[in-house]
Structures are given as C-alpha cells and as structure tokens.
Design an enzyme around this catalytic site. Structure first.
Site, PDB file in Angstrom:
ATOM      1  N   GLY A 158       0.803  -1.213   0.000  1.00  0.00           N
ATOM      2  CA  GLY A 158       0.000   0.000   0.000  1.00  0.00           C
ATOM      3  C   GLY A 158       0.836   1.264   0.000  1.00  0.00           C
ATOM      4  O   GLY A 158       1.913   1.335  -0.604  1.00  0.00           O
ATOM      5  N   SER A 159       0.378   2.259   0.730  1.00  0.00           N
ATOM      6  CA  SER A 159       0.989   3.591   0.682  1.00  0.00           C
ATOM      7  C   SER A 159       2.406   3.655   1.239  1.00  0.00           C
ATOM      8  O   SER A 159       3.092   4.664   1.055  1.00  0.00           O
ATOM      9  CB  SER A 159       0.104   4.587   1.437  1.00  0.00           C
ATOM     10  OG  SER A 159      -1.151   4.722   0.801  1.00  0.00           O
TER      11      SER A 159
END
Length: 579
Positions: free
Chosen positions: A293-294
C-alpha cells in the site's frame, strides 16, 4: 609252557602302548596350554576383547546461540535417555509396574509396548530426563534397562525470540529458524570411547577415549534481546487492543543491515511444543507476503525526483479526489484537497497525486527504484521458509498498473523487505546486506538512491509525521521521526479481488530523522476494533517501540519538547493518520 611265554611277552608290550598313549595325551595337553597362553595369547585375547569391547559415542553439545551482547538465547543442557533391551526385560515382568510408575507411564500401555517389541534388543523408554530423574530409574536395577547421556536444547527467552532462533528436534538437529539455517555451524562432532561390556550390555570398564567430542561453535546473532522484549510486548498489546488476528514488527540498524529485533504474533514456547498450532510457528516477518500500500509511495517519489522532471515544490491538482482510468477509478481517502506539492501528496497519502506523477515518469523508473531497494527481491539471508514476494515487470505498462504500482498495489513484499528498503532510504540511499548475525565491521553498501534524493525524501517523511494533518501518532517523544503509514486490503484466497473489511495496517519509518540509526516496520493483520488505518493502528506501536529502542541504545534525543508543546500534543484531536 608256551602260553605262559606268550603271556609274559604280551603284557610288557601292552603296558608300553598304554603308557605311550598317556604320555602323548599329556604332551598334547601341555602343548595346547603352552599354545594358548604363550604362542596364541595375543590373538586369542584380541578375539575375546572383540566380543566384549565396544565403542560408545561421546555426545557433543551444540554451540551456544547468543544475542549481540552475549545474552544466551539457546543453550545445551545434559539430559539422560533411558533405553531397554526387551529380550532381557521380558525376564522381569514382575518389575514392570514399578518401572512404569517410575517412568510416569501407564502400566498396561508400557507392558503392551514391551511385548510388541519382545524380539528386539533396543527401544527407547523415555528421552530427555534430568540426570537426577535418570539416576532414580537406573537405581531400581531392573534387568534390561540402561541409560545414555545426551544433550537437550533450552531457550531462556522462550516465546520472545522463538521465530528467530527456532528449535531442534529430539536428536538435537536444527528444525526451524537459526537452529536450522546454521545447523552445520552449531552442530558438534561426537567423540568415541572404548569400553568393556558384560553379556547384558552393561559397561564394566572404561578402556580409553579414542576420539574427543568436538562441541559446536558459538553464534552471536544481530538480535538485541532488550529491543526484542520491548517489541514483543508492544506488538502483543497492540493485537489485544485492536482485536487483531496477527502481527509482525522488525527493527533494523540502517548502517550495518543488522536485524536488531524481529517478532511476530501469535508466537510459541520452543521449550514446550505440545499442542503447538502451525499458525503460531509462522515467522510472518519473513513468510507472509502482502501488498504494501501507501508505504511504498516514498520510493515512487524518489523515482520522480531522480528523473529530474519533478522537484518538491511542484504542484499536482488532485481535485476532486478521484481519477478515472478506463473502467478503473482511483480514489483518495481524503477528498478535501485541491492542489498539493510533493510533500503534501505524501502527507495526505494521495493516490491521485502519486498516480499523476507516475503517468509522467513512467512505471519503469518506479519499478527500477523498488527493485534496487529490495522490494520483491531475495534478501540473501537464506532463512528457512523465507518468501521473495513479487515485483511485476510488464513489457508494456498499462495506465492502471502504473498507478497501482505507484501506490503499492499489484506487488507483494515481506516485512523484512520493507524494513530493508526503508533502511536504505534512511542510510542516504545506500543499501547494505541484511544480517541475522552480529556485524563487527560496517559492510560496504550499494548506492541505490542518490544521497540528494534520499535526503529530500527523508525530509518529506519527517513532515509526514510532524506536520499538521500528518501521522501524529507516530511521533516519538524526544526525537524527530520520519515514516509513512499504509493500509492495504487483503486479497481474497481462491477468488479474484479483495476481501470485505479485511485490512493490514502498516507503518514504516526511521529515527532520529536528523541522523537515522534504526528503521522499523509494524504490520497489524486484520484489526477489528477501533479502526484499520495504519496511522491509527500501527503508528502508535512505532512510536512506543522507537522511543524505547533509541533510549536503550543510548541515542541522544534531538527533539526534546517544551512544556507547552507537550501539552499541545496531548490535547491534539484524534484525526489524521490516513493510509
């Protein structure tokens, strides 16, 4: 008269024959005695000894495993193993109840086992008794019961460091973790001693040691047991507070590549593996792969800065917080922003912003940076069961795959890989080899991100933690910290797509931000109580463990707050921390 003559001549002849035969027999006996005791003495003695002299193995204990400061993590303790010759034991059936009771075994089951093996000459009765327990059983003098001296592994730190150290089997061979990875180094070489045994196999005399036992070598791990205890405690507490399924936490020295702590939940006690569940044995930090993810957005940003096409002050229009790519819609969690600079994109964790940058520089440049920092790559640790993950490399990158790569979907990594990548970023862009053993000399590294770009991204990540609207729960009292949260949906097993309401909450960072010493990754799997964003669930764990670790390592504080600033932090509203 003739009869008397012949009789007188015959008797002396018979007498001489008989006497001659007797003398011959006596001579033969004397010769045989001389032959046995003088001429063939050595040969016959050797033949006799061969039937009673035996070679017995002298057990060699495994090498000691310690943490980096010499604290024992795995030690070998002497134990007694009891064995029996069922053929002999069958002659003493009246002693079986007494023997079974001394062994703590059911009498009927014990009797059945002996009878089933009645034709054999060797079976184990019980292994791993203390020497005192073994002596107590041998003292019963039950015919056919004997003892062997062996060694058994003991793990002083128990479950705290179980996944890293691993364990051995009943024969003292490595089966998991470091015990398996370094089995040849740790294993000793048994010796031999020559003994005389009686017809029942009992040793009646030690003759000589023909080969000395060679103990295994000591192995000092990179693990700092103080940090390991801290990480273990805080990760366990985080799982309880958030109702999470599992979790991992990794701490690395950014300069040396040493893994200072690696803990997982659930865990197990290697000293008592009865009723052990397979899930508890998973070294999730090295085995479980996930979409980061981020947490990989800083590497996409590194690629943008390295391209020369972008600088930190450049503005990206992210309004209205969504971006349509064919049938695929990119969404931001926060949709109240219009224009963001590059630091703002990381603070707000804007998928739209990082996607637009990725379209401009191309997926190939992002892929290159991620590959060089070790995401989806072999770590070189050689740890049993370690997985590599996957960093896809398309011949031609579609727009949707370019965007998802930039904000951390479509690839899979381990917690160890993610920590290694952040360590390289914190080490001014220089990646050094990972190590599970203590490093006494700083290894040569490889420059995977330019020092200028790495320094710029470090500053951005410091703002992610310290700026208004950032991940304030990751702030470390007394220190400047830098990092990035992430929230990744979990892939559905067996079907396409993602599971509903199933997330991994992530935080990756380093400190002190002004002169990084350690990097850390926190992974919380399926939190089910207060929320699931990485900045809400994992960031507080990062804060607590990082603060404790830096103090234990005697790293001087670089950001002692004033009394007013501390009050403002304590009174801050519960917002921010997006993934």
């Amino acid at each position: 008269m003739k009869l008397n003559y012949f009789q007188g001549a015959l008797y002396p002849w018979r007498f001489c024959v008989i006497v001659g035969l007797l003398l011959a027999m006596v001579g033969a006996i004397v010769w045989r005695i001389v032959d046995l005791h003088v001429i063939d003495h050595d040969f016959l003695k050797g033949q006799g000894d061969a039937r009673s002299v035996r070679h017995i193995a002298i057990p060699a204990h495994r090498g000691l495993i310690t943490d980096r400061n010499g604290e024992p993590l795995a030690v070998s303790t002497p134990v007694t193993t009891l064995w029996a010759n069922p053929k002999e034991l069958m002659t003493a059936k009246e002693r079986w109840p007494q023997l079974a009771a001394a062994l703590g075994q059911d009498t009927k089951l014990f009797a059945d086992r002996i009878e089933q093996n009645a034709e054999r000459e060797f079976i184990y009765l019980v292994r791993g008794l203390t020497p005192e327990q073994g002596e107590g059983v041998i003292a019963l003098k039950v015919p056919g019961v004997y003892s062997i001296e062996e060694f058994r592994r003991f793990y002083p730190a128990g479950e705290v460091v179980a996944h890293a150290v691993g364990f051995t089997d009943v024969d003292d061979r490595g089966r998991e973790g470091i015990e398996l990875a370094f089995d040849e180094w740790l294993a000793g070489v048994p010796g031999k001693r020559q003994v005389l045994k009686d017809r029942r196999g009992r040793v009646i005399k030690d003759v000589q040691v023909t080969k000395n036992a060679k103990p295994g070598k000591t192995l000092a791990l990179s693990i700092d047991l103080r940090l390991q205890y801290l990480a273990h405690r805080e990760l366990r507490n985080a799982l309880l507070e958030n109702g999470a399924k599992a979790g991992s936490l990794v701490i690395m020295d950014v300069k040396t590549g040493e893994i200072l702590a690696m803990t997982n939940q659930p865990t197990y006690n290697p000293n008592n593996r009865r009723n052990l569940q397979p899930a508890a044995m998973r070294n999730r930090a090295m085995i479980d792969v996930f979409e980061p993810g981020s947490t990989v957005k800083p590497f996409s940003m590194s690629a943008a800065l390295a391209s020369g096409r972008w600088k930190p002050s450049d503005i990206v229009d992210v309004y209205p917080g969504t971006l349509q790519i064919g049938r695929y819609t990119i969404r931001d969690v926060s949709r109240n922003s219009r224009q963001l600079d590059l630091t703002g994109i990381l603070i707000k964790s804007s998928n739209v912003g990082i996607s637009k940058i990725a379209f401009d520089i191309g997926a190939e440049s992002i892929y290159s940076v991620m590959q060089q920092v070790g995401l989806g790559q072999d770590t070189g640790l050689g740890f049993p069961g370690e997985r590599v993950g996957n960093l896809p490399n398309h011949r031609k990158w579609p727009k949707a795959e370019t965007a998802t790569l930039a904000y951390g979907y479509g690839l899979s990594v381990t917690a160890i890989q993610l920590a290694h990548a952040y360590a390289a970023l914190a080490n001014d862009g220089k990646s050094v080899p990972l190590s599970m053993t203590r490093v006494d000399r700083v290894p040569d590294g490889v420059q995977v991100i330019s020092p200028e770009v790495a320094s710029t991204v470090q500053g951005m990540l410091q703002q992610v933690v310290e700026a208004q609207g950032g991940v304030f729960r990751a702030q470390v009292p007394g220190y400047h910290a830098a990092g990035k949260s992430g929230t990744a949906r979990k892939v559905s097993v067996g079907t396409k797509g993602y599971r509903e309401n199933a997330y991994r909450s992530l935080f990756a960072g380093f400190a002190p931000a002004t002169d990084p010493r350690i990097a850390m990754v926190v992974v919380i799997d399926e939190p089910s109580k207060a929320g699931y964003f990485g900045g809400l669930v994992s960031a507080p764990v990062f804060s607590k463990v990082m603060a404790g670790a830096l103090r234990l390592m005697n790293v001087p504080p670089d950001n002692l707050p004033t009394a007013t600033e501390q009050q403002q932090v304590n009174a801050a509203p519960a917002k921010g921390g997006r993934g």
